[in-house]
Write an enzyme that holds these catalytic residues in place. Structure first.
Site, PDB file in Angstrom:
ATOM      1  N   ARG A  95      29.137  33.355  73.044  1.00 22.05           N
ATOM      2  CA  ARG A  95      29.506  34.697  73.525  1.00 22.05           C
ATOM      3  C   ARG A  95      28.292  35.312  74.207  1.00 22.05           C
ATOM      4  NH1 ARG A  95      32.911  39.801  71.064  1.00 22.05           N
ATOM      5  NH2 ARG A  95      34.553  38.787  72.222  1.00 22.05           N
ATOM      6  N   ARG A 132      40.488  45.119  68.831  1.00 20.09           N
ATOM      7  CA  ARG A 132      41.092  46.304  68.198  1.00 20.09           C
ATOM      8  C   ARG A 132      42.609  46.235  68.085  1.00 20.09           C
ATOM      9  NH1 ARG A 132      37.639  50.192  71.805  1.00 20.09           N
ATOM     10  NH2 ARG A 132      38.020  48.361  73.117  1.00 20.09           N
ATOM     11  N   TYR A 184      22.005  41.398  69.888  1.00 18.99           N
ATOM     12  CA  TYR A 184      21.489  40.783  68.666  1.00 18.99           C
ATOM     13  C   TYR A 184      20.389  39.777  69.047  1.00 18.99           C
ATOM     14  CZ  TYR A 184      25.430  43.233  66.664  1.00 18.99           C
ATOM     15  OH  TYR A 184      26.297  44.223  66.298  1.00 18.99           O
ATOM     16  N   GLN A 238      32.050  32.301  64.012  1.00 18.53           N
ATOM     17  CA  GLN A 238      31.029  32.873  64.902  1.00 18.53           C
ATOM     18  C   GLN A 238      29.739  33.041  64.107  1.00 18.53           C
ATOM     19  OE1 GLN A 238      30.691  37.072  66.142  1.00 18.53           O
ATOM     20  NE2 GLN A 238      30.850  36.369  68.272  1.00 18.53           N
ATOM     21  N   SER A 265      39.673  38.302  68.476  1.00 18.02           N
ATOM     22  CA  SER A 265      38.252  38.375  68.801  1.00 18.02           C
ATOM     23  C   SER A 265      37.425  38.631  67.543  1.00 18.02           C
ATOM     24  CB  SER A 265      38.066  39.526  69.795  1.00 18.02           C
ATOM     25  OG  SER A 265      36.837  39.423  70.454  1.00 18.02           O
ATOM     26  N   PRO A 266      36.167  38.152  67.528  1.00 15.93           N
ATOM     27  CA  PRO A 266      35.341  38.386  66.331  1.00 15.93           C
ATOM     28  C   PRO A 266      35.184  39.866  66.017  1.00 15.93           C
ATOM     29  CG  PRO A 266      34.131  37.156  68.040  1.00 15.93           C
ATOM     30  CD  PRO A 266      35.486  37.425  68.571  1.00 15.93           C
TER      31      PRO A 266
END
Ligand code: FAD
Ligand code: FMN
Length: 819
Positions: free
Chosen positions: A674, A769, A626, A545, A467-468
């Site tokens: 996303r 993570r 964002y 991304q 994942s980013p």
């Protein structure tokens, strides 16, 4: 009310010695009475001549009866009365199912009643799922069941034998002053507890009335397997949960949505008419047997219920203690209500009889321990309830996947649990999955996570993605050797797709000074080096991304202080509206149309540069508060022009950016977006229903994959964390909008990944993570699952072989220990 202190003596009554797991007798007494305390300390304490504790149990259901039994076992001198509104032998419902663990618990507590109960158990192993003309049978589930009526008879007999006074046809009124004469009043009066509802504030009652209608019927048809029968009708889907609980009798619960129920006219039917209608609907499963109701006290449609999930913040007030369904309920589809009632009873009796424990401390311990169990179970039960409530989401599945989805609905049963239960069946599912993933080309029996996935011309080697993750380690947006090693290593670690961190389209679009960028040739050169390494040294594909920080820009690097402004050198930020991220963050400048043009063009330039670098895929970051997420969420977007207000308006600018990017990106290469599928703000923010619309809107503009994240869009969010906690949003978007999705969020075991994929809850799984500390997560999973066809960099082959061998040995040793 008398002051109650209960405690154990260490001598058991001879008649009870066999029945007790440890010889314990409780005695109500005043702990300050020195002779008795001394006697007790010596373990020689005889029965006191003091009046025993006087207890009233309201309701002779499993909770009330079993509590009375358990208390009597600990202290025969207690005066316990059970009051039941119904006549003896009159009860609602048919059979109840138990687990092995519950049997162990009741056996340890009272071997006498446990033996009678277990002697009468009906056992069965298989689950049959009838769906679209097929019957899918899986084995190894190990159920045990007993008729509710018979269970209550056994408990009544046992209670009487122990000296409990049973009063039938005794309606109890919580306002009756006689309850003050009892030391304790146990409100074991079931889901509709009058005693609980008399003091809703004191108990902090929370009732959630669920959507579906159900009716609890019985039949003389004997079902050899736990049977789920789904029928599609002109009024919608209706289904039965059926299982045998006696040699000649089965439970037959009919369930459907309220819409289907009304459309059938069940609301206007008498009970006989409704039963006749169900017999007709399920005729092919009943083989001519009748359906029966024993809810004779309920008239017509009243026999149909909406399940009520009950939760209470507190379980006691004054001398009243809630027990069983009165305190909490768990949906019947997880079959655990009786187990909860019995285990509550055991724990309550235990704490009330603990030496020197005050009533208050006893209640604290009772609630703390039982509430944890209840929360776990209610969590699984909620998943299960929701599965049935959103059944139509899954009815496009092929029967095998439908059955898998049904079996794993509560998330208590996983892929590997199913393998333990019925290996052959599970391997059939794996073969089916691979066949579908390869357009019929592969007959492989292997974990779903290793199956390929195709988006346009891009074929991913497997379904695990990195994942980013922002690394905050770039200078002026340029990735450096840290990034080279970081991405290179994760690509070699076996994931099918590696996402870059949010790479920003302009210097002022960065979150922090350490963010990577894509706005100049230096960036192109540095990213090209990384992409080339990934392609040359692994089978992983790499996705860029792209994002813009919006109101969350100009902040410190993640590990210093998340979202905190820079100590100095802040740059101005822009966003949909003048809503700052937090009181300490800058007030953003609301974007003008010229700003919007300029930022859109920056995204397009970055896409072109990404193409130059050789990236395989582009993802637009429209999540986590964002810039573009700030347009989507009403919590940040306060615009009054055509870019604010309705969801359609809020989507307008993010879609414009996406469409411009899509036009600049080759049509044979895929793109994803996303999103934050919820703001965790109820109806005030983005809801899961909105997320389906958002996913559909991006798909219409050419998105091949919706990367379903959640939250981080406002500071007041209260996410509900847990294993795979965001996957339900992916499930909803995938199966309601029929879009390809990627699930993310606390997915950390290979078993999670396989369960999600095989149940059709996502097409890809992203792990963030876990990949930070283990770049080789996928290779490790392959070794663990003994999957050999994964690409291992040749330099590392030896290590992989050794890991596989060691893990296999460990697994064999663990299995031998279990045997
Ligand atoms: C359709 C359906 C299927 C289920 N299937 C299962 C299953 O398979 N396995 C399982 O473990 N559980 C199952 N349950 C749940 C299970 O029935 C309950 O969780 C369990 O009965 C709880 O026990 P209880 O003693 O707390 O309450 P209850 O069994 O409801 O007993 C409460 C008793 O109190 C009496 N009462 C109520 N008010 C008064 C009053 N004012 N005065 C006097 N008496 C009163 C009632 O008549 C009743 O006898 C199912 C429930 C439903 C609805
Ligand atoms: C250090 C770190 C940096 C992150 N940076 C990004 C990012 O740049 N872009 C993004 O979309 N998500 C980012 N995330 C969110 C992750 O992609 C992921 O959605 C989240 O961590 C939940 O997944 P996990 O439970 O597997 O960690 C970041 C997460 C972490 C831990």
């Amino acid at each position: 009310m008398r002051d109650i202190r209960l405690s154990y003596s260490r001598t058991a009554m001879p008649s009870e010695r066999d029945a007790l797991s440890g010889p314990q007798i409780i005695q109500k007494r005043d702990l300050d009475a020195a002779p008795r305390v001394r006697a007790q300390q010596c373990g020689l304490w005889e029965l006191s001549r003091d009046p025993a504790v006087k207890i009233a149990c309201i309701g002779a259901g499993p909770a009330g009866l079993y509590f009375a039994i358990t208390m009597k076992l600990r202290e025969p001198a207690h005066e316990i009365e059970v009051f039941e509104r119904n006549a003896a032998g009159v009860t609602f419902g048919w059979g109840v199912v138990f687990s092995d663990l519950t049997v162990d618990n009741i056996t340890a507590n009272d071997p006498v009643s446990a033996k009678t109960i277990t002697d009468e158990f009906a056992h069965w192993d298989d689950i049959d799922v009838h769906f679209r003309g097929e019957c899918i049978t899986s084995g190894g589930h190990g159920f045990i069941g007993i008729g509710r009526k018979r269970l209550l008879e056994i408990l009544q007999d046992r209670a009487r034998a122990l000296g409990v006074a049973l009063h039938f046809e005794a309606e109890c009124d919580p306002g009756d002053p006689k309850w003050r004469d009892y030391d304790l009043v146990i409100a074991s009066d079931g889901i509709n507890s009058r005693f609980r509802d008399a003091s809703p504030e004191a108990f902090g009652v929370d009732v959630d009335v669920r959507a579906n209608k159900f009716v609890w019927l019985g039949t003389s048809k004997v079902f050899d397997a736990f049977t789920f029968a789904f029928e599609e009708t002109e009024h919608g889907w209706i289904w039965a949960h059926a299982y045998r609980f006696a040699p000649d009798c089965s439970t037959f619960i009919v369930e459907c949505s309220e819409e289907t129920w009304t459309s059938f006219g069940f609301d206007r039917m008498s009970q006989d008419e409704a039963i006749a209608a169900c017999e007709k609907l399920f005729a092919k499963y009943l083989d001519g047997h009748k359906l029966m109701s024993n809810a004779t006290h309920l008239r017509g449609s009243a026999a149909w219920l909406n399940f009520r999930r009950i939760k209470c913040e507190r379980w006691s007030t004054g001398n009243v203690i809630l027990l069983g369904d009165a305190a909490h309920t768990a949906h019947f589809s997880v079959g655990s209500g009786t187990k909860l009632a019995l285990e509550d009873a055991i724990k309550l009796a235990d704490v009330l009889n603990r030496t020197g424990l005050s009533l208050e401390a006893a209640m604290d311990e009772y609630v703390a321990e039982r509430n944890l169990e209840v929360l776990k179970l209610q969590n699984s039960a909620r998943n299960s309830t929701e599965w049935f409530e959103t059944l139509e989401r899954y009815t496009h599945f092929e029967p095998l996947q439908f059955a898998y989805s049904l079996l794993t609905r509560s998330q208590r049963i996983s892929h590997e649990n199913l393998r333990l239960r019925d290996r052959e069946w599970l391997e059939g599912v794996e073969r089916w999955f691979w066949k579908r993933a390869t357009d019929g080309q592969s007959n492989k029996t292997a974990p779903p996570m290793f199956a390929p996935f195709q988006m346009r011309e891009l074929r991913l080697e497997n379904r695990v993605t990195v994942s980013p993750m922002a690394m905050y380690s770039a200078v002026d947006g340029t990735p450096n050797d840290f990034h080279f090693v970081h991405y290179g290593e994760r690509a070699m670690g076996g994931a099918g797709l590696v996402f870059t961190e949010m790479t920003c389209v302009s210097p002022e679009g960065r979150i922090s000074p350490g963010c990577t960028g894509m706005w100049n040739e230096e960036h192109v050169a540095a990213w090209t080096r990384i992409v080339d390494f990934v392609h040359a040294n692994s089978k992983a594909r790499i996705c860029l991304q792209l994002g813009h920080s919006g109101a969350k820009g100009s902040t410190r690097v993640g590990w210093e202080e998340d979202n905190a402004p820079l100590p100095d050198g802040n740059w101005p930020v822009m966003a949909a509206s003048d809503v700052s991220w937090s009181p300490v963050n800058q007030m953003p400048q609301p974007m003008t149309r010229a700003d919007m043009d300029s930022v859109r063009d920056q995204f397009v330039t970055a896409v072109r540069m990404g193409l130059e670098c050789g990236f395989d895929m582009i993802e637009l970051h429209a999540a986590h508060g964002y810039l573009l997420s700030g347009f989507l969420t009403p919590l940040q977007n306060r615009r009054t022009d055509e870019y604010g207000g309705s969801l359609e308006n809020r989507l307008r600018y993010p879609l414009e950016v996406f469409a411009a990017m899509r036009a600049a990106w080759p049509s044979d290469k895929p793109m994803s977006v996303r999103i934050s599928a919820t703001d965790w703000a109820g109806d005030n923010g983005i809801t899961a229903d909105d997320a389906v619309e958002i996913g559909e809107a991006f798909a219409r503009e050419g998105a091949d994959l919706i990367d379903v994240s959640a939250g981080q869009t406002w500071t007041g969010a209260q996410p509900v964390y847990g294993r795979m906690f965001q996957t339900p949003f992916s499930d909803k978007i995938r199966n309601e909008a029929r879009l390809a999705t990627m699930a993310v969020g606390n997915i950390y075991e290979p078993d999670h990944a396989n369960s999600i994929l095989a149940a059709g809850r996502a097409d890809l799984v992203a792990l963030a993570r876990p990949h930070l500390i283990d770049p080789f997560w996928t290779l490790r999973a392959a070794a663990q699952l003994d999957y050999r066809d994964v690409h291992v960099p040749p330099q590392y082959l030896n290590g992989m072989a050794q890991l596989a061998r060691n893990l296999k040995r460990e697994a064999e040793a663990a299995a031998a220990l279990r045997v």
